[in-house]
Design a protein around this motif. Structure first.
Motif, short mmCIF file in Angstrom:
data_model
loop_
_atom_site.label_atom_id
_atom_site.label_comp_id
_atom_site.label_asym_id
_atom_site.label_seq_id
_atom_site.Cartn_x
_atom_site.Cartn_y
_atom_site.Cartn_z
N GLU A 1 0.82 -1.20 0.00
CA GLU A 1 0.00 0.00 0.00
C GLU A 1 0.86 1.26 0.00
O GLU A 1 0.57 2.23 -0.71
CB GLU A 1 -0.92 0.00 1.22
CG GLU A 1 -2.02 -1.04 1.17
CD GLU A 1 -2.92 -0.98 2.38
OE1 GLU A 1 -2.74 -0.06 3.20
OE2 GLU A 1 -3.81 -1.84 2.50
N SER A 2 1.94 1.24 0.78
CA SER A 2 2.78 2.44 0.87
C SER A 2 3.50 2.72 -0.44
O SER A 2 3.61 3.89 -0.86
CB SER A 2 3.80 2.28 2.00
OG SER A 2 4.62 1.15 1.81
N LEU A 3 3.99 1.68 -1.12
CA LEU A 3 4.69 1.91 -2.38
C LEU A 3 3.71 2.33 -3.47
O LEU A 3 4.03 3.17 -4.33
CB LEU A 3 5.47 0.67 -2.81
CG LEU A 3 6.45 0.89 -3.96
CD1 LEU A 3 7.55 1.86 -3.54
CD2 LEU A 3 7.06 -0.42 -4.43
N GLY B 1 8.32 -8.24 -15.54
CA GLY B 1 7.08 -7.63 -15.98
C GLY B 1 6.12 -7.20 -14.88
O GLY B 1 5.00 -6.77 -15.17
N ARG B 2 6.54 -7.31 -13.62
CA ARG B 2 5.68 -6.90 -12.51
C ARG B 2 6.53 -6.67 -11.27
O ARG B 2 7.66 -7.17 -11.18
CB ARG B 2 4.63 -7.96 -12.19
CG ARG B 2 5.21 -9.27 -11.63
CD ARG B 2 4.12 -10.21 -11.17
NE ARG B 2 4.65 -11.47 -10.64
CZ ARG B 2 5.01 -11.66 -9.37
NH1 ARG B 2 4.93 -10.66 -8.50
NH2 ARG B 2 5.47 -12.84 -8.98
N MET B 3 5.98 -5.91 -10.32
CA MET B 3 6.60 -5.81 -9.01
C MET B 3 6.37 -7.11 -8.24
O MET B 3 5.46 -7.88 -8.55
CB MET B 3 5.99 -4.67 -8.21
CG MET B 3 6.38 -3.28 -8.65
SD MET B 3 5.82 -2.09 -7.40
CE MET B 3 6.07 -0.56 -8.31
N ALA B 4 7.18 -7.31 -7.22
CA ALA B 4 6.94 -8.44 -6.32
C ALA B 4 5.68 -8.19 -5.51
O ALA B 4 5.32 -7.05 -5.22
CB ALA B 4 8.13 -8.62 -5.37
N GLY C 1 -0.58 5.79 -7.12
CA GLY C 1 -1.77 4.97 -7.33
C GLY C 1 -1.47 3.65 -8.01
O GLY C 1 -0.36 3.42 -8.50
N PRO C 2 -2.46 2.74 -8.04
CA PRO C 2 -2.25 1.39 -8.59
C PRO C 2 -1.78 1.38 -10.03
O PRO C 2 -0.89 0.60 -10.39
CB PRO C 2 -3.63 0.74 -8.45
CG PRO C 2 -4.30 1.50 -7.35
CD PRO C 2 -3.80 2.91 -7.47
N GLU C 3 -2.37 2.21 -10.88
CA GLU C 3 -1.99 2.18 -12.30
C GLU C 3 -0.54 2.60 -12.49
O GLU C 3 0.20 1.99 -13.28
CB GLU C 3 -2.92 3.09 -13.11
CG GLU C 3 -4.34 2.57 -13.20
CD GLU C 3 -5.19 3.42 -14.12
OE1 GLU C 3 -4.66 4.40 -14.70
OE2 GLU C 3 -6.39 3.12 -14.24
N ALA C 4 -0.12 3.65 -11.78
CA ALA C 4 1.26 4.11 -11.90
C ALA C 4 2.23 3.06 -11.35
O ALA C 4 3.29 2.81 -11.94
CB ALA C 4 1.44 5.43 -11.15
N ALA C 5 1.87 2.42 -10.25
CA ALA C 5 2.73 1.38 -9.67
C ALA C 5 2.85 0.19 -10.61
O ALA C 5 3.93 -0.38 -10.77
CB ALA C 5 2.17 0.94 -8.31
N GLU C 6 1.75 -0.19 -11.23
CA GLU C 6 1.80 -1.30 -12.19
C GLU C 6 2.66 -0.95 -13.39
O GLU C 6 3.35 -1.82 -13.94
CB GLU C 6 0.38 -1.67 -12.61
CG GLU C 6 -0.42 -2.36 -11.51
CD GLU C 6 -1.85 -2.64 -11.94
OE1 GLU C 6 -2.14 -2.44 -13.14
OE2 GLU C 6 -2.64 -3.06 -11.08
#
Length: 257
Positions: A179-181, A201-204, A187-192
């Protein structure tokens, strides 16, 4: 699945994000779990004990309770950590001291308190949660990276001094979708989108780090100590390498023609 039945696992910072995932994973494997954190969550995994993990007195008090209630510690996962981002030039003294208190000294205090509660014949494990920030520079993380580099050095020293009674290892996560990252990236879209820039191709996910901790604490890792396990999806891809990486990507027969 590896069983930790009959064993006691203490997880610092175990109320959210990576720490909560680690606590839940050890509980699912049969361990009696104790979570330490400054603030009690609405629903904790296992037995919750409040403690300021940067305070030696508070850590000692928490482990005194662990000793009284459970009598032993088989696994210690030092997950509590973090530091405010900011440029090194004007980084506040109080924030710098707090970063080392939590990420380095707090780990030492917890390990010192756990040591006498571990079985004398061996079999105990300490897993410290470091960061790739301790292995390479990045803007705004000078103090945090320095603290995590110190943690890696502490890990290796404890592994040397405390073998064979306790194995001590360090997990080095890259970006983890907490949640913090997610909030840090906007937001979720930017993090993805950031995650898509990694080789995998993805964060852990927090569970990816929890599985690494479970492995390092298990019998399957009985001869692993003083190690740093990178869990970073293959590392970061420099911008100047992205086009070359795409051009070099293996293709199936006829693909792209």
């Amino acid at each position: 699945m590896t069983s930790f039945a009959g064993r006691v696992a203490v997880v610092t910072g175990g109320t959210r994000g990576i720490g909560r995932a680690v606590a839940a994973r050890f509980e699912a494997a049969g361990a009696t779990v104790v979570t330490l954190a400054r603030t009690e969550p609405r629903q904790a995994v296992g037995r919750f004990l409040a403690a300021d993990l940067g305070s030696r007195a508070a850590v000692r008090a928490a482990f005194a309770t662990v000793a009284a209630e459970f009598g032993r510690v088989d696994v210690l996962v030092n997950n509590a950590g973090g530091a405010r981002p900011g440029p090194a030039l004007d980084y506040p003294e109080a924030a710098a001291r707090a970063a080392f208190d939590l990420n380095v000294l707090g780990v030492l205090y917890a390990a010192q308190c756990a040591y006498p509660l571990t079985p004398e014949h061996g079999g105990a494990a300490i897993v410290n949660i470091g960061s790739v920030a301790g292995t390479r520079p990045s803007p705004g993380t000078a103090v945090y990276g320095a603290a995590k580099a110190a943690l890696a050095a502490l890990t290796k020293s404890l592994a040397l001094e405390w073998a064979p009674r306790i194995r001590v290892n360090c997990v080095l996560p890259g970006p983890v979708l907490t949640e913090s990252l997610t909030a840090y990236h906007g937001g979720p879209e930017a993090a993805e989108a950031v995650g898509r820039g990694l080789p995998m191709g993805r964060m852990a996910e927090p569970d990816d780090i929890a599985e690494a901790c479970l492995f390092l604490a298990s019998e399957q890792a009985r001869h692993i100590s003083g190690a740093e396990l990178l869990v970073h999806g293959g590392g970061e891809v420099p911008g100047f390498n992205r086009a070359a990486r795409e051009a070099a990507r293996p293709r199936g027969f006829g693909e792209g023609k």
